[in-house]
Design an enzyme around this catalytic site. Structure first.
Site, PDB file in Angstrom:
ATOM      1  N   SER A  90      21.285  22.712 -26.567  1.00  0.00           N
ATOM      2  CA  SER A  90      20.665  23.998 -26.898  1.00  0.00           C
ATOM      3  C   SER A  90      20.187  23.975 -28.356  1.00  0.00           C
ATOM      4  O   SER A  90      19.410  23.087 -28.727  1.00  0.00           O
ATOM      5  CB  SER A  90      21.647  25.136 -26.617  1.00  0.00           C
ATOM      6  OG  SER A  90      20.966  26.362 -26.558  1.00  0.00           O
ATOM      7  N   ASP A 100      18.106  25.937 -16.335  1.00  0.00           N
ATOM      8  CA  ASP A 100      18.451  26.316 -17.710  1.00  0.00           C
ATOM      9  C   ASP A 100      18.101  27.773 -18.001  1.00  0.00           C
ATOM     10  O   ASP A 100      18.736  28.424 -18.828  1.00  0.00           O
ATOM     11  CB  ASP A 100      17.685  25.423 -18.705  1.00  0.00           C
ATOM     12  CG  ASP A 100      18.591  24.422 -19.405  1.00  0.00           C
ATOM     13  OD1 ASP A 100      19.751  24.773 -19.686  1.00  0.00           O
ATOM     14  OD2 ASP A 100      18.131  23.297 -19.685  1.00  0.00           O
ATOM     15  N   HIS A 137      22.214  26.948 -17.944  1.00  0.00           N
ATOM     16  CA  HIS A 137      22.271  26.566 -19.352  1.00  0.00           C
ATOM     17  C   HIS A 137      23.726  26.301 -19.756  1.00  0.00           C
ATOM     18  O   HIS A 137      24.618  27.087 -19.443  1.00  0.00           O
ATOM     19  CB  HIS A 137      21.670  27.678 -20.214  1.00  0.00           C
ATOM     20  CG  HIS A 137      21.407  27.268 -21.623  1.00  0.00           C
ATOM     21  ND1 HIS A 137      20.576  26.221 -21.941  1.00  0.00           N
ATOM     22  CD2 HIS A 137      21.877  27.735 -22.809  1.00  0.00           C
ATOM     23  CE1 HIS A 137      20.532  26.079 -23.258  1.00  0.00           C
ATOM     24  NE2 HIS A 137      21.327  26.981 -23.810  1.00  0.00           N
TER      25      HIS A 137
END
Length: 557
Positions: free
Chosen positions: A211, A336, A455
């Site tokens: 991320s 995600d 995610h």
């Protein structure tokens, strides 16, 4: 049988007793002593927690070298996180003295030497995050132990400033920003200078992160300041091109923070901000309020890196010559965008509620705002082109997740991978998609049964959680975790995820401009787990079709 048991116990105790250990290690700042954790027959890991790699940083200043210490530093406790706002934005925690790192060194019968090194950067939207102790419910997600032990690599995790203290910027030299990136750079340089004392090879360092940590890795490869300091890089679900990874209006944000803390917004602003109480500054971060289809929550991540003319001398797309000799592996999770889209449109996960088509249109409109009505129409037509004449709830929901995934993660990552390959000299490029079904999906669970890797779902597998907390996982998850650790550590060792000390279930082809091959990673992998041109139609939509509308002046305000 009893004799056998006793014999085995004796052998085991001899084995753990005779696994090597580093003992006291000399670093540039002084001596450090960690802890040796026995793992089995002739296997242990030396763990060092809380080694300072820089001095306590000044407010809105680059990190400076640590002055050092005299007696032996007992590196057995995690340092504090960098001062940050809580997720609910009601309080702050952590401290200013936070530039510390942790090291895991695998040991066998002899003390390890010349091991590959992997440096981890955590995510958290550049607003929050840490790798110092428990991340969630006393569970320490970022322990490097499994990666180090299985892959025979040294794992290092570092602290870096986040939020206002890490990324506030005026967009000019008075408050240039990027302090968190400078912290990461200082940690990389420290590891390069000191890791040989821990048994590491300073000429074989790999950065990896997820991320905002993946975007950080991307920025570190682009910066000219890191020349020669590391050899390879892995970006998981985040690169410099992600729309949330670069601040487009830093001056506006710094003025908003100034007003909140009672500072003027003229030429006295920076001096006033620097003299403001740090906790007050941290609490003045832009609000991370709940999103809606018209204003997606990810648009609230307003404190992030900037083109500062120094760490990033130019726009990211113009800096890929700096990555020409760095091996790069990058990818995304197949869903995600699910975490974000389900916050913006809460009915997405309510299994019995009707999911409204209008909400999807509003979400597309928010993401294509700069392209006006024409952009919305073109994008929506593309995303709905495969729908049934009366689209099912599944089709509409799945499309909403795809839109979030494409815009926030997949398209930016494919862009970075393409530019890396296009500029490569000796550097190799690898692309992946993690498509394992979500552990949260299915009957009696919170997610719809069609939800795949969301995610941050990759983290548990990369860090070997199915091995350390076996009851929470099944055999398939241990298989997948083993595969990811194998690919990641082989890549760190040789620059080729297929070649190293661990076997892999499928040969991962290099990414090339023609063909654009990628590996589809899941627990049921085999030789057919290779794909081509990942969602190319949608990559072209976002990188070519929509921007061309803007440049042709078709957009509306």
């Amino acid at each position: 049988m009893e004799k056998l048991k006793i014999l085995f116990a004796v052998v085991l105790s001899l084995g753990t007793a005779s696994a090597a250990t580093l003992g006291v290690v000399q670093t540039e700042g002084g001596s450090v002593q960690g802890q040796n954790i026995p793992l089995g027959l002739f296997r242990s890991v030396d763990v060092f927690k809380g080694i300072p790699f820089a001095a306590q940083p000044g407010v809105f200043e680059k990190p400076k070298p640590h002055p050092g210490w005299d007696s032996i530093l007992k590196a057995t406790k995690f340092a504090q996180r960098c001062l940050q706002i809580s997720m609910l934005q009601t309080s702050s925690f952590g401290g200013e003295d936070c530039l510390y790192l942790n090291i895991w060194v695998p040991q066998g019968q002899q003390v390890s030497s010349d091991l590959p090194v992997m440096i981890w950067f955590y995510g958290g939207g550049f607003m929050v995050g840490g790798s110092m102790g428990a991340n969630f419910l006393n569970n320490y997600l970022y322990s490097g132990q499994e990666i180090a032990d299985k892959g025979k690599v040294i794992v290092v995790s570092v602290g870096y400033r986040v939020g206002v203290l890490g990324f506030l910027s005026t967009g000019d030299s008075s408050l240039p920003g990027n302090y968190g990136l400078w912290d990461q750079h200082a940690a990389i340089a420290w590891v390069h200078r000191n890791i040989r004392s821990f048994g590491g090879d300073p000429d074989n360092i790999t950065l990896f992160g997820e991320s905002a940590g993946g975007a950080s890795v991307s920025y570190q490869t682009l910066s000219p300041h890191n020349k020669g300091l590391f050899k390879r890089a892995i970006s998981q679900s985040g690169v410099a091109f992600c729309p949330w990874a670069m601040s487009s209006k830093p001056r506006t944000i710094s003025e908003q923070v100034a007003v909140k803390v009672g500072c003027p917004t003229d030429d006295r602003m920076v001096a006033c901000l620097k003299s403001t109480d740090v906790k007050t500054l941290v609490m003045a971060a832009p609000s991370m309020e709940k999103g809606s289809p018209d204003h997606p929550a990810v648009k609230n991540l307003l404190l992030s890196p900037v083109v500062d003319g120094d760490f990033l001398p130019d726009q990211p797309s113009n800096l890929f010559h700096n990555t020409a000799d760095i091996d790069y592996l990058a990818g995304v999770n197949s869903m995600d965008g699910h975490l974000f889209t389900s916050q913006d449109i809460p009915s997405l996960e309510r299994k019995l509620f009707l999911f409204i088509l209008e909400d999807v249109k509003r979400l597309v409109a928010a993401y294509t705002k700069e392209m006006g009505q024409a952009g919305l129409e073109v994008a929506f037509a593309e995303y709905s082109s495969n729908w049934e004449s009366t689209p099912s709830q599944y089709s509409i929901k799945r499309t909403a997740v795809d839109i979030g995934t494409d815009y926030l993660f997949l398209v930016p990552t494919q862009t970075a991978i393409y530019l890396h390959a296009a500029n490569a000299r000796s550097g190799r490029t690898y692309s992946y998609l993690l498509s394992e079904p979500s552990l949260m999906a299915g009957p009696g669970k919170p997610y719809n049964d069609w939800v795949e890797s969301d995610h941050a779902d990759d983290l548990q597998f990369v860090f070997g959680k199915p091995f350390t907390t076996p009851k929470a996982y099944g055999d398939r998850h241990r298989d997948l975790s083993g595969y990811m650790i194998a690919y990641w550590t082989n890549f760190a060792r040789t620059g080729d995820p297929n070649t190293g000390i661990l076997k892999v279930p499928a040969t991962w082809p290099e990414y090339a401009i023609t063909g654009q091959q990628f590996l589809d990673i899941n627990a049921k992998m085999d030789g057919s787990s290779i794909g081509q041109e990942m969602r190319l139609r949608f990559v072209r939509l976002w990188t070519s079709t929509l921007p061309s509308l803007q440049s042709c002046g078709v957009t509306e305000a």
